[in-house]
Design an enzyme around this catalytic site. Structure first.
Site, PDB file in Angstrom:
ATOM      1  N   ASP A   1       0.878  -1.162   0.000  1.00 21.23           N
ATOM      2  CA  ASP A   1       0.000   0.000   0.000  1.00 21.23           C
ATOM      3  C   ASP A   1       0.922   1.221   0.000  1.00 21.23           C
ATOM      4  OD1 ASP A   1      -2.309   1.658   0.362  1.00 21.23           O
ATOM      5  OD2 ASP A   1      -1.862   1.742   2.500  1.00 21.23           O
TER       6      ASP A   1
ATOM      7  N   ASP B   1      -0.112   5.091   1.062  1.00 20.93           N
ATOM      8  CA  ASP B   1      -0.338   6.026   2.168  1.00 20.93           C
ATOM      9  C   ASP B   1      -0.373   5.286   3.501  1.00 20.93           C
ATOM     10  OD1 ASP B   1      -0.833   8.689   0.824  1.00 20.93           O
ATOM     11  OD2 ASP B   1      -2.255   7.420  -0.253  1.00 20.93           O
TER      12      ASP B   1
END
Length: 224
Positions: free
Chosen positions: A8, A10
């Site tokens: 991922d 953020d």
């Protein structure tokens, strides 16, 4: 056998989620309103979990100029995030993945230009063979589409890949895609429920990717 790792963005690579929460708290205080983390967390890891302006108008009894609000928010946020460095341990895990011969992907609910800009700024864009973002799917996390697209792009099966996430929405997407998922919660996601994931770590720092790969690869464990 594990052949790929998918990050991922953020909250895993860049500490942007904490910064956005700080900015939103500042914006809300202008209207003498608090923004509880329990409410804001609905927005983390997805695009449609929480409408900050609707909540503000309802609870502060005001009418908000949407364009002006988002312009001010984005200016404050970008000023902070452009000074952020990559989170501890990320470069180490990327190097370990490269050394182990793993394919490396990115799956983010953000728009594509956002992660690409910062991966380049942070000097780590060359590690990634696949980047899938909001632009590539009809539904973002917690829908599994982003991870399914990543798996297809990397040419691996779900049980041949490990997702690294920090949020409930993101980890749920990875598990729905049939992947293994480990989470590294941050300051704004640590209160989330993660009983459905395969492992939880305080940080990527000092993480042995080889041990994790071996753990999720039964055929390697039998040879040890």
């Amino acid at each position: 056998m594990i052949k790929a790792i998918v990050f991922d963005f953020d909250g895993v690579i860049l500490d942007s989620e904490r910064l956005m929460y700080l900015v939103m708290q500042k914006m809300y205080r202008k209207y003498n309103l608090d923004l509880p983390l329990s409410i804001w967390s609905q927005a983390i890891g997805t695009q449609h979990g929480f409408n900050s302006i609707d909540y503000l108008e309802e609870h502060a009894h005001v009418t908000i100029d949407n364009e002006a609000f988002y312009k001010e928010r984005d200016a404050l946020f970008n000023q902070l995030v452009d000074e952020e460095e990559v989170l501890p341990g990320v470069k180490s895990v990327l190097e370990q993945a490269k050394r182990l011969g793993l394919k490396i992907g990115l799956a983010t609910s953000s728009k594509g230009e956002w992660p690409r800009k910062h991966l380049s700024r942070l000097g780590i864009s060359d590690y990634f063979q696949s980047i899938k973002s909001w632009d590539d799917v009809l539904k973002v996390k917690p829908d599994p589409a982003l991870y399914i697209k990543s798996l297809e792009s990397l040419g691996v099966q779900p049980k041949e890949a490990i997702a690294i996430e920090d949020s409930f929405n993101g980890s749920l997407a990875a598990k729905r895609a049939g992947m293994y998922c480990i989470v590294v919660p941050n300051a704004v996601t640590k209160q989330m429920p993660f009983g459905h994931v395969d492992g939880c770590f305080k940080s990527l720092q000092d993480m042995s990717l080889e041990k994790i790969v071996r753990y999720f690869s039964p055929e390697l464990r039998t040879k040890a």
